[in-house]
Structures are given as structure tokens and as C-alpha cells.
Design a protein around this motif. Structure first.
Motif, PDB file in Angstrom:
ATOM      1  N   VAL A  63       6.811  -3.924   2.394  1.00  0.00           N
ATOM      2  CA  VAL A  63       5.563  -2.799   3.484  1.00  0.00           C
ATOM      3  C   VAL A  63       5.654  -1.374   2.915  1.00  0.00           C
ATOM      4  O   VAL A  63       4.453  -0.919   2.589  1.00  0.00           O
ATOM      5  CB  VAL A  63       5.744  -2.778   4.135  1.00  0.00           C
ATOM      6  N   ARG A  64       6.992  -0.370   3.355  1.00  0.00           N
ATOM      7  CA  ARG A  64       6.541   0.552   2.616  1.00  0.00           C
ATOM      8  C   ARG A  64       6.082   0.726   1.417  1.00  0.00           C
ATOM      9  O   ARG A  64       5.417   2.166   1.250  1.00  0.00           O
ATOM     10  CB  ARG A  64       7.601   1.226   2.761  1.00  0.00           C
ATOM     11  N   ASP A  65       6.756   0.164   0.516  1.00  0.00           N
ATOM     12  CA  ASP A  65       5.882   1.042  -0.280  1.00  0.00           C
ATOM     13  C   ASP A  65       4.270   0.335  -1.372  1.00  0.00           C
ATOM     14  O   ASP A  65       4.169   1.196  -1.934  1.00  0.00           O
ATOM     15  CB  ASP A  65       6.937   0.421  -2.132  1.00  0.00           C
ATOM     16  N   LEU A  66       4.506  -1.037  -0.666  1.00  0.00           N
ATOM     17  CA  LEU A  66       3.135  -1.212  -0.956  1.00  0.00           C
ATOM     18  C   LEU A  66       1.835   0.177  -0.065  1.00  0.00           C
ATOM     19  O   LEU A  66       0.703   0.392  -0.435  1.00  0.00           O
ATOM     20  CB  LEU A  66       2.703  -2.333  -0.128  1.00  0.00           C
ATOM     21  N   ARG A  67       2.598   0.411   1.273  1.00  0.00           N
ATOM     22  CA  ARG A  67       1.407   1.196   1.831  1.00  0.00           C
ATOM     23  C   ARG A  67       1.458   2.655   1.355  1.00  0.00           C
ATOM     24  O   ARG A  67       0.591   3.657   1.104  1.00  0.00           O
ATOM     25  CB  ARG A  67       2.107   1.680   3.109  1.00  0.00           C
ATOM     26  N   ARG A  68       2.497   2.847   0.120  1.00  0.00           N
ATOM     27  CA  ARG A  68       2.619   4.142  -0.722  1.00  0.00           C
ATOM     28  C   ARG A  68       1.902   4.497  -1.984  1.00  0.00           C
ATOM     29  O   ARG A  68       2.141   4.962  -2.517  1.00  0.00           O
ATOM     30  CB  ARG A  68       4.011   4.747  -0.992  1.00  0.00           C
ATOM     31  N   GLY A  69       1.407   2.239  -2.182  1.00  0.00           N
ATOM     32  CA  GLY A  69       0.459   2.544  -3.060  1.00  0.00           C
ATOM     33  C   GLY A  69       0.711   1.870  -4.303  1.00  0.00           C
ATOM     34  O   GLY A  69       0.288   1.854  -5.634  1.00  0.00           O
ATOM     35  N   ILE A  70       2.339   1.234  -4.317  1.00  0.00           N
ATOM     36  CA  ILE A  70       2.401   0.498  -5.122  1.00  0.00           C
ATOM     37  C   ILE A  70       2.135  -1.037  -5.560  1.00  0.00           C
ATOM     38  O   ILE A  70       2.385  -1.729  -4.966  1.00  0.00           O
ATOM     39  CB  ILE A  70       4.117   0.467  -4.891  1.00  0.00           C
ATOM     40  N   ARG A  71       1.731  -1.375  -6.458  1.00  0.00           N
ATOM     41  CA  ARG A  71       1.508  -2.568  -6.917  1.00  0.00           C
ATOM     42  C   ARG A  71       2.418  -3.560  -7.019  1.00  0.00           C
ATOM     43  O   ARG A  71       3.723  -3.103  -7.762  1.00  0.00           O
ATOM     44  CB  ARG A  71       0.256  -2.575  -8.064  1.00  0.00           C
ATOM     45  N   GLN A  72       2.924  -4.643  -6.434  1.00  0.00           N
ATOM     46  CA  GLN A  72       3.410  -5.152  -6.194  1.00  0.00           C
ATOM     47  C   GLN A  72       3.026  -6.518  -6.842  1.00  0.00           C
ATOM     48  O   GLN A  72       2.513  -7.546  -5.830  1.00  0.00           O
ATOM     49  CB  GLN A  72       4.541  -5.458  -5.020  1.00  0.00           C
ATOM     50  N   ARG A  73       3.177  -7.570  -7.567  1.00  0.00           N
ATOM     51  CA  ARG A  73       3.422  -9.006  -8.089  1.00  0.00           C
ATOM     52  C   ARG A  73       4.254 -10.173  -8.150  1.00  0.00           C
ATOM     53  O   ARG A  73       5.575  -9.362  -8.458  1.00  0.00           O
ATOM     54  CB  ARG A  73       2.690  -9.096  -9.126  1.00  0.00           C
ATOM     55  N   THR A  74       4.745 -10.463  -7.592  1.00  0.00           N
ATOM     56  CA  THR A  74       5.478 -11.651  -7.279  1.00  0.00           C
ATOM     57  C   THR A  74       5.197 -13.023  -7.774  1.00  0.00           C
ATOM     58  O   THR A  74       4.109 -13.685  -7.373  1.00  0.00           O
ATOM     59  CB  THR A  74       6.476 -11.992  -5.872  1.00  0.00           C
ATOM     60  N   ILE A  75       6.685 -13.659  -8.236  1.00  0.00           N
ATOM     61  CA  ILE A  75       6.226 -14.919  -8.958  1.00  0.00           C
ATOM     62  C   ILE A  75       7.353 -15.654  -8.647  1.00  0.00           C
ATOM     63  O   ILE A  75       8.232 -15.668  -8.431  1.00  0.00           O
ATOM     64  CB  ILE A  75       6.559 -15.214 -10.569  1.00  0.00           C
ATOM     65  N   TYR A  76       6.797 -17.259  -7.610  1.00  0.00           N
ATOM     66  CA  TYR A  76       8.160 -17.852  -6.562  1.00  0.00           C
ATOM     67  C   TYR A  76       7.899 -19.581  -7.436  1.00  0.00           C
ATOM     68  O   TYR A  76       6.886 -19.292  -8.878  1.00  0.00           O
ATOM     69  CB  TYR A  76       7.718 -18.226  -5.566  1.00  0.00           C
TER      70      TYR A  76
END
Length: 220
Positions: free
Chosen positions: A49-62
């Protein structure tokens, strides 16, 4: 370079945190197996959450099987409201973490408590492209929408199980690879065996291969 893992099998926090702290634009992650352990998700959530709020795009595959796991779904719902993107496939070949285009982590296949930290630009680009190709084939997870098991997801799982049966895999092997219970795989196999009138596992593989079922699923 090798990075140790802790007793739970996670990347040592120091190595992972260094990668997170140095991330400027995007983190890509792929996780094989079913739902993730509760303690891992609880520790990951604040950081993500912290990284998303600082503008880091997060893509995850499960894998598709996380769609039945309430704990992992709760985590997915939380991070997607913050802007993360999550998709699933029937099978994920191995765990990958890629930070931007200059750092990646992959596990040793024969040493489960250690991971390889990769900084060679060509290898990191290769892993990033591998992830992006898988991402293009994956199905988005939107926890606020039901049903989570869409026809595409169901067809994908069925096709993967049938292909494994044709390849001679056991129920236990298939279950382990797809992050499913052995009982669920056995039920899939039982239904298709009854449908095709098979009397043995070997015969079932032949019947699946010659029945056109796999072609029908591919076209679905």
C-alpha cells in the motif's frame, strides 16, 4: 548473487526491502501455487500500500485457484483499491520478482531456502518480457465483481487438467502444479472419465486426445 530466505521461505526482508526501496516505477511479481499464507500477506500489505501510494505500479500474477481463497482475495481487494493490478493463469511456472528493469529475484529450484538476485541487464529484461507475455494471457481479478470463476477461467483450468492427464500426470502432480486440492483434481478427472466412458487412466488420456475436447476448450 544469492539472497538467503528466512524460515518461512520468504526472501530475506533486508534483500527484498532494498529492492522495494530502490524501485522507481514498477514491480512485477508472479506467484505459483494457490492462496498465499496469511502471515505473508499481512506483512506484505502495508509495504505494498505504501509503495502504491508513492506511485509505484504493481502488477501481480497468481494462479486461478486463488479465486477460491478468501484470505488472498481480501488482500487482492485491498491492493486493487489502491491501484494494483492482479491477474491469474491456470499455471505459473515459477516465482519471479522484477523491480523496474534492473533487478530481479528468482528461486533456486534445488535450494528452496535461497534465491538468486539478478542484476545483469539482459537477464532482467528477459524476465520482464517473460512476465509481460504471461500478463497478456492472464485474466484480470476484480474482487468486487461476481462470479470470480468466469467461463474463461473455468475453461482454462479444465484444459490444463486435461492436457496433464493426456501427458500421463497423476492427480497429485496436477494438484501440486495448479495449487488445487487432490480431491478437486480427482473430481474433474472423474467427471470427464464418466463422460467419455473410460475404464482406465491410460484409456482416458487417449480418449481425451482423440475426442476433440481440447480443441473445443481452446475455442471457447
Amino acid at each position: 548473487m544469492v539472497a538467503d530466505r528466512d524460515a518461512s521461505g520468504r526472501l530475506v526482508p533486508k534483500a527484498l526491502e532494498a529492492g522495494v526501496a530502490g524501485c522507481r516505477e514498477e514491480v512485477r511479481t508472479a506467484h505459483p501455487g494457490g492462496g498465499r499464507p496469511v502471515h505473508v500477506l499481512e506483512q506484505s500489505l502495508p509495504r505494498d500500500v505504501r509503495d502504491l501510494r508513492r506511485g509505484i505500479r504493481q502488477r501481480t500474477i497468481y494462479q486461478h485457484t486463488v479465486r477460491s481463497g478468501l484470505t488472498t482475495l481480501a488482500y487482492i481487494e485491498r491492493v486493487t483499491t489502491e491501484g494494483a493490478e492482479v491477474r491469474t493463469l491456470a499455471e505459473v511456472a515459477g516465482r519471479i520478482i522484477v523491480f523496474d528493469g534492473d533487478l530481479a529475484f528468482v528461486p533456486f529450484s534445488d535450494e528452496p531456502h535461497r534465491a538468486l538476485r539478478i542484476q545483469h541487464p539482459a537477464l532482467v529484461r528477459f524476465l520482464a518480457r517473460h512476465f509481460d507475455e504471461a500478463w497478456a494471457r492472464a485474466v484480470p481479478v476484480r474482487p468486487e465483481r461476481v462470479p470470480l470463476r468466469t467461463p474463461v477461467v473455468t475453461s482454462d483450468l479444465q484444459r490444463t487438467i486435461l492436457q496433464a492427464v493426456v501427458g500421463g500426470e497423476t492427480d497429485e502432480s496436477i494438484a501440486r502444479r495448479l495449487g488445487m486440492s487432490r480431491r478437486s483434481v480427482a473430481e474433474h478427472v472423474r467427471r470427464i472419465s464418466e463422460r467419455l466412458g473410460s475404464n482406465s487412466r491410460a484409456q482416458l488420456g487417449c480418449l481425451i486426445a482423440t475426442s476433440g475436447l481440447l480443441s473445443g476448450l481452446l475455442e471457447a
